[in-house]
Motif scaffolding. Structure first.
Motif, PDB file in Angstrom:
ATOM      1  N   GLU A  35     -14.451 -31.363  21.351  1.00 16.28           N
ATOM      2  CA  GLU A  35     -15.781 -31.526  20.736  1.00 16.28           C
ATOM      3  C   GLU A  35     -15.965 -30.573  19.560  1.00 16.28           C
ATOM      4  OE1 GLU A  35     -18.420 -33.243  24.473  1.00 16.28           O
ATOM      5  OE2 GLU A  35     -18.840 -31.217  23.753  1.00 16.28           O
ATOM      6  N   LEU A  36     -15.459 -29.355  19.744  1.00 18.60           N
ATOM      7  CA  LEU A  36     -15.593 -28.365  18.672  1.00 18.60           C
ATOM      8  C   LEU A  36     -14.860 -28.845  17.411  1.00 18.60           C
ATOM      9  CD1 LEU A  36     -16.431 -25.479  17.746  1.00 18.60           C
ATOM     10  CD2 LEU A  36     -14.206 -24.700  18.596  1.00 18.60           C
ATOM     11  N   GLN A  37     -13.639 -29.322  17.607  1.00 16.63           N
ATOM     12  CA  GLN A  37     -12.858 -29.796  16.460  1.00 16.63           C
ATOM     13  C   GLN A  37     -13.597 -30.910  15.728  1.00 16.63           C
ATOM     14  OE1 GLN A  37      -8.914 -30.294  18.595  1.00 16.63           O
ATOM     15  NE2 GLN A  37      -8.289 -30.292  16.480  1.00 16.63           N
ATOM     16  N   LEU A  38     -14.098 -31.863  16.504  1.00 17.61           N
ATOM     17  CA  LEU A  38     -14.764 -33.012  15.874  1.00 17.61           C
ATOM     18  C   LEU A  38     -16.050 -32.586  15.167  1.00 17.61           C
ATOM     19  CD1 LEU A  38     -14.200 -35.654  18.667  1.00 17.61           C
ATOM     20  CD2 LEU A  38     -13.174 -35.632  16.406  1.00 17.61           C
ATOM     21  N   LYS A  39     -16.737 -31.633  15.763  1.00 17.45           N
ATOM     22  CA  LYS A  39     -17.979 -31.154  15.149  1.00 17.45           C
ATOM     23  C   LYS A  39     -17.662 -30.525  13.783  1.00 17.45           C
ATOM     24  CE  LYS A  39     -21.140 -27.460  16.443  1.00 17.45           C
ATOM     25  NZ  LYS A  39     -20.996 -26.489  15.560  1.00 17.45           N
ATOM     26  N   ILE A  40     -16.634 -29.699  13.761  1.00 17.50           N
ATOM     27  CA  ILE A  40     -16.276 -29.036  12.500  1.00 17.50           C
ATOM     28  C   ILE A  40     -15.838 -30.077  11.467  1.00 17.50           C
ATOM     29  CG2 ILE A  40     -14.633 -27.441  11.433  1.00 17.50           C
ATOM     30  CD1 ILE A  40     -14.663 -25.885  14.115  1.00 17.50           C
ATOM     31  N   VAL A  41     -15.021 -31.044  11.899  1.00 20.68           N
ATOM     32  CA  VAL A  41     -14.566 -32.093  10.977  1.00 20.68           C
ATOM     33  C   VAL A  41     -15.761 -32.754  10.300  1.00 20.68           C
ATOM     34  CG1 VAL A  41     -13.575 -34.432  10.924  1.00 20.68           C
ATOM     35  CG2 VAL A  41     -12.372 -32.596  12.108  1.00 20.68           C
ATOM     36  N   TRP A  42     -16.753 -33.158  11.090  1.00 19.11           N
ATOM     37  CA  TRP A  42     -17.882 -33.891  10.500  1.00 19.11           C
ATOM     38  C   TRP A  42     -18.785 -32.984   9.667  1.00 19.11           C
ATOM     39  CZ3 TRP A  42     -17.815 -38.616   9.188  1.00 19.11           C
ATOM     40  CH2 TRP A  42     -16.887 -39.446   9.814  1.00 19.11           C
ATOM     41  N   GLU A  43     -18.944 -31.739  10.101  1.00 17.74           N
ATOM     42  CA  GLU A  43     -19.746 -30.818   9.277  1.00 17.74           C
ATOM     43  C   GLU A  43     -19.095 -30.624   7.912  1.00 17.74           C
ATOM     44  OE1 GLU A  43     -21.762 -28.262  12.944  1.00 17.74           O
ATOM     45  OE2 GLU A  43     -20.075 -27.386  11.829  1.00 17.74           O
ATOM     46  N   GLU A  44     -17.764 -30.465   7.917  1.00 18.35           N
ATOM     47  CA  GLU A  44     -17.072 -30.227   6.645  1.00 18.35           C
ATOM     48  C   GLU A  44     -17.024 -31.497   5.787  1.00 18.35           C
ATOM     49  OE1 GLU A  44     -16.202 -27.057   5.622  1.00 18.35           O
ATOM     50  OE2 GLU A  44     -17.260 -26.520   7.464  1.00 18.35           O
ATOM     51  N   ILE A  45     -16.943 -32.659   6.420  1.00 17.97           N
ATOM     52  CA  ILE A  45     -16.993 -33.924   5.649  1.00 17.97           C
ATOM     53  C   ILE A  45     -18.350 -34.035   4.949  1.00 17.97           C
ATOM     54  CG2 ILE A  45     -17.201 -36.454   5.875  1.00 17.97           C
ATOM     55  CD1 ILE A  45     -14.961 -36.389   7.913  1.00 17.97           C
ATOM     56  N   LEU A  46     -19.408 -33.795   5.724  1.00 17.29           N
ATOM     57  CA  LEU A  46     -20.755 -33.972   5.149  1.00 17.29           C
ATOM     58  C   LEU A  46     -20.996 -33.008   3.986  1.00 17.29           C
ATOM     59  CD1 LEU A  46     -22.902 -34.555   8.372  1.00 17.29           C
ATOM     60  CD2 LEU A  46     -22.096 -36.258   6.735  1.00 17.29           C
ATOM     61  N   LYS A  47     -20.386 -31.822   4.073  1.00 20.19           N
ATOM     62  CA  LYS A  47     -20.552 -30.848   2.982  1.00 20.19           C
ATOM     63  C   LYS A  47     -19.891 -31.326   1.694  1.00 20.19           C
ATOM     64  CE  LYS A  47     -20.270 -26.566   5.551  1.00 20.19           C
ATOM     65  NZ  LYS A  47     -19.270 -25.578   5.951  1.00 20.19           N
ATOM     66  N   ARG A  48     -18.766 -32.071   1.841  1.00 21.38           N
ATOM     67  CA  ARG A  48     -17.930 -32.378   0.666  1.00 21.38           C
ATOM     68  C   ARG A  48     -18.037 -33.775   0.106  1.00 21.38           C
ATOM     69  NH1 ARG A  48     -15.331 -28.774   3.550  1.00 21.38           N
ATOM     70  NH2 ARG A  48     -14.017 -27.214   2.528  1.00 21.38           N
ATOM     71  N   PHE A  49     -18.065 -34.773   1.019  1.00 17.73           N
ATOM     72  CA  PHE A  49     -17.877 -36.152   0.555  1.00 17.73           C
ATOM     73  C   PHE A  49     -19.138 -36.995   0.767  1.00 17.73           C
ATOM     74  CE2 PHE A  49     -13.642 -34.936   2.526  1.00 17.73           C
ATOM     75  CZ  PHE A  49     -13.062 -34.551   1.318  1.00 17.73           C
ATOM     76  N   PRO A  50     -19.775 -37.435  -0.326  1.00 15.28           N
ATOM     77  CA  PRO A  50     -20.933 -38.318  -0.154  1.00 15.28           C
ATOM     78  C   PRO A  50     -20.523 -39.670   0.422  1.00 15.28           C
ATOM     79  CG  PRO A  50     -20.797 -37.465  -2.412  1.00 15.28           C
ATOM     80  CD  PRO A  50     -19.537 -37.080  -1.728  1.00 15.28           C
ATOM     81  N   LYS A  51     -19.239 -40.014   0.285  1.00  7.45           N
ATOM     82  CA  LYS A  51     -18.795 -41.317   0.783  1.00  7.45           C
ATOM     83  C   LYS A  51     -17.288 -41.279   1.042  1.00  7.45           C
ATOM     84  CE  LYS A  51     -19.408 -45.563   1.794  1.00  7.45           C
ATOM     85  NZ  LYS A  51     -20.127 -45.725   3.035  1.00  7.45           N
ATOM     86  N   ILE A  52     -16.853 -41.881   2.149  1.00  8.03           N
ATOM     87  CA  ILE A  52     -15.424 -42.166   2.349  1.00  8.03           C
ATOM     88  C   ILE A  52     -15.361 -43.655   2.656  1.00  8.03           C
ATOM     89  CG2 ILE A  52     -13.346 -41.676   3.696  1.00  8.03           C
ATOM     90  CD1 ILE A  52     -14.581 -38.974   4.436  1.00  8.03           C
ATOM     91  N   GLU A  53     -14.645 -44.403   1.808  1.00  7.91           N
ATOM     92  CA  GLU A  53     -14.622 -45.868   1.986  1.00  7.91           C
ATOM     93  C   GLU A  53     -13.423 -46.282   2.830  1.00  7.91           C
ATOM     94  OE1 GLU A  53     -16.319 -47.044  -2.447  1.00  7.91           O
ATOM     95  OE2 GLU A  53     -14.167 -46.764  -2.133  1.00  7.91           O
ATOM     96  N   VAL A  54     -13.684 -47.099   3.849  1.00  7.57           N
ATOM     97  CA  VAL A  54     -12.583 -47.686   4.613  1.00  7.57           C
ATOM     98  C   VAL A  54     -12.143 -48.945   3.865  1.00  7.57           C
ATOM     99  CG1 VAL A  54     -11.969 -48.812   6.799  1.00  7.57           C
ATOM    100  CG2 VAL A  54     -13.314 -46.697   6.816  1.00  7.57           C
ATOM    101  N   MET A  55     -10.849 -48.999   3.488  1.00  4.53           N
ATOM    102  CA  MET A  55     -10.384 -50.041   2.562  1.00  4.53           C
ATOM    103  C   MET A  55      -9.752 -51.250   3.267  1.00  4.53           C
ATOM    104  SD  MET A  55     -11.328 -48.641  -0.136  1.00  4.53           S
ATOM    105  CE  MET A  55     -10.589 -49.613  -1.450  1.00  4.53           C
ATOM    106  N   GLY A  56      -9.569 -51.175   4.581  1.00  6.18           N
ATOM    107  CA  GLY A  56      -8.943 -52.310   5.274  1.00  6.18           C
ATOM    108  C   GLY A  56      -8.965 -52.077   6.768  1.00  6.18           C
ATOM    109  N   GLU A  57      -8.378 -53.006   7.505  1.00  9.78           N
ATOM    110  CA  GLU A  57      -8.353 -52.897   8.972  1.00  9.78           C
ATOM    111  C   GLU A  57      -7.368 -51.804   9.398  1.00  9.78           C
ATOM    112  OE1 GLU A  57     -10.101 -54.762  11.281  1.00  9.78           O
ATOM    113  OE2 GLU A  57     -11.217 -55.562   9.567  1.00  9.78           O
ATOM    114  N   PRO A  58      -7.639 -51.149  10.500  1.00 10.16           N
ATOM    115  CA  PRO A  58      -6.651 -50.179  11.017  1.00 10.16           C
ATOM    116  C   PRO A  58      -5.482 -50.925  11.668  1.00 10.16           C
ATOM    117  CG  PRO A  58      -8.489 -50.391  12.543  1.00 10.16           C
ATOM    118  CD  PRO A  58      -8.824 -51.250  11.358  1.00 10.16           C
TER     119      PRO A  58
END
Ligand code: HEM
Length: 422
Positions: free
Chosen positions: A379-402
């Motif tokens: 949970e800690l790892q995921l929390k940090i990941v999302w906090e740091e994403i929100l600080k940096r990237f206004p958008k991350i576009e998913v370009m296709g199916e996984p």
């Protein structure tokens, strides 16, 4: 969802509702590779919540097994460890038994009392005190990975972010030689892959590579066994009362447990979270308007993703569950992925809702004595990941199916193409 995936979901539904229940083999990895298992579990929960499959009779068949698909029944099995054993010598925790000549004892696949003492030995690594110490290191490394990402071009999120991040985390926990850290990723993949899936071709290859892993970790053990004060997992095992005299295969088993536990699961939650938000733009808008929602979004991602689809147990005696008699020796799969979508227990379970009132009400970490040791770290790892994403990237576009993993145990992604706008 794209039009193509809506059509596929409709086809899967029609097929699931046209198939006789006795032919339901929900452990077929193909159902997971194609993401078409959902309607099968929906039907089982409603029509046959404790379901018996007699096996396919094919050469590589895993044989007969029970599927437990409702939230409450899963809790009952998971917390009745006196009846439902995890012991590797009875087959362990996946429906495919451990290879008889290559049984790897690890505490996730042990019963008390040995399980309890070994678990106690490694638990301090994820104590609140240690997590607080780790937080700064994780945040710094996450930041470095994000700052190095390409802008304005499509890249694979799984490789560049999810794998890199969880691998760095593991290398930190083991104090593993930094430049060689991708070996950890490889050993994690080799441990859980089905032969023929593209990762390994045969069981012999798996054995050979895992023996290389044992040799590597034995070297690290030897370097640390006479040095005191190491705060890494290898030093803890080498000095722990309950673990310092482990047989080599037991050491390998426990190392692999920590590698897989800390690797695949978190990796797939990092990818799953990005996918869930891109499929639910209203939730993304809510998050960007109120970044504090990261705290409740993280457990929702873990529920929505359910990185381990099931855990298996073996019945030590006959047992009545929801009107069915499970016989001594039978294999039982607790399908967390189904329990997490149980409409009688969780409101609107198929929706991804980042501000659910009780976000931690899910089965993804299991229950009872084997409940995930690393849950707070994940949970800690995921929390940090999302906090740091929100600080940096206004958008991350998913370009296709996984591209999804060919496994009914590890529920995850091989690739996810994304782009960060310039
Ligand atoms: C989102 C991430 C994760 C998920 C979904 C997850 C899921 C699980 C599940 C389902 C179990 C078995 C529970 C049961 O049988 O009742 C488990 C056990 C375990 N997990 Fe995790 N895990 C995650 C992250 C981690 C991390 C980061 C670590 C370690 C650093 C870890 C280490 C372990 C260990 C050692 C066990 C065995 C516990 C025992 O048998 O007593 N896990 N995990």
């Amino acid at each position: 969802m794209s039009d193509g995936s809506i059509d596929l979901a409709k086809d899967a539904r029609a097929k699931a509702y046209a198939t006789p229940l006795e032919d339901f083999n929900v452990a077929d990895p193909e159902l997971f590779r194609t993401d078409s298992f959902w309607p099968y579990f929906e039907r089982l929960r409603k029509e046959d919540p404790v379901h018996y499959f007699a096996g396919t009779g094919e050469e590589d068949d895993i044989g007969p097994y029970w599927s437990v698909t409702r939230y409450k029944d899963i809790m009952e099995v998971d917390t009745t460890h006196q009846v439902f054993s995890s012991d590797a010598h009875l087959g362990g925790i996946t429906l495919r038994n451990f290879d008889e000549d290559f049984v790897l004892p690890m505490f996730i696949a042990m019963d008390p009392p040995k399980h309890d003492v070994q678990r106690k030995t490694v638990s301090p690594i994820v104590s609140p005190h240690n997590l607080a110490l780790l937080e700064g290191t994780i945040r710094e490394r996450v930041g470095q990975i994000f700052d190095a990402l390409p802008r304005g071009e499509t890249f694979d999120w799984v490789d560049k972010v999810s794998i890199e991040l969880t691998t760095q985390m593991l290398a930190t926990l083991f104090d593993f030689p930094w430049e060689e850290r991708r070996k950890l990723t490889r050993w994690s993949d080799v441990t859980t892959a089905v032969p023929g899936s593209g990762i390994i071709d045969t069981e012999e290859q798996r054995r050979e590579e895992l023996l290389e892993c044992l040799a590597y970790f034995t070297e690290l053990w030897n370097q640390r066994v006479n040095t005191h004060g190491g705060n890494d997992l290898i030093s803890m095992l080498a000095h722990g009362e309950a673990t310092r005299n482990m047989e080599p295969f037991e050491y390998l088993g426990n190392i692999l447990l920590l590698i897989v536990g800390g690797n695949d699961t978190t990796r797939n939650s990092i990818t799953g979270g990005l996918l869930a938000l891109s499929q639910n733009p209203d939730q993304e808008a809510k998050l960007r308007a109120n970044p504090d929602l990261v705290t409740s979004m993280v457990p929702e991602i873990i529920r929505w993703q359910t990185p381990l689809a099931y855990m298996r147990r073996t019945a030590l005696q006959d047992y009545e569950l929801a009107g069915k008699t499970i016989r001594k020796g039978d294999k039982v799969a607790m399908w967390y992925v189904s329990g997490n979508r149980d409409e009688t227990e969780i409101e609107n379970p198929n929706a991804f809702i980042i501000d659910r009132p009780r976000p931690r009400q899910h089965l993804s970490f299991g229950f009872g004595i084997h409940r995930c040791v690393g849950n707070r770290l994940a949970e800690l790892q995921l929390k940090i990941v999302w906090e740091e994403i929100l600080k940096r990237f206004p958008k991350i576009e998913v370009m296709g199916e996984p591209r999804r993993v060919y496994s009914s145990f590890v529920k995850g992604y091989e690739t996810l193409p994304v782009r960060i706008p310039v």
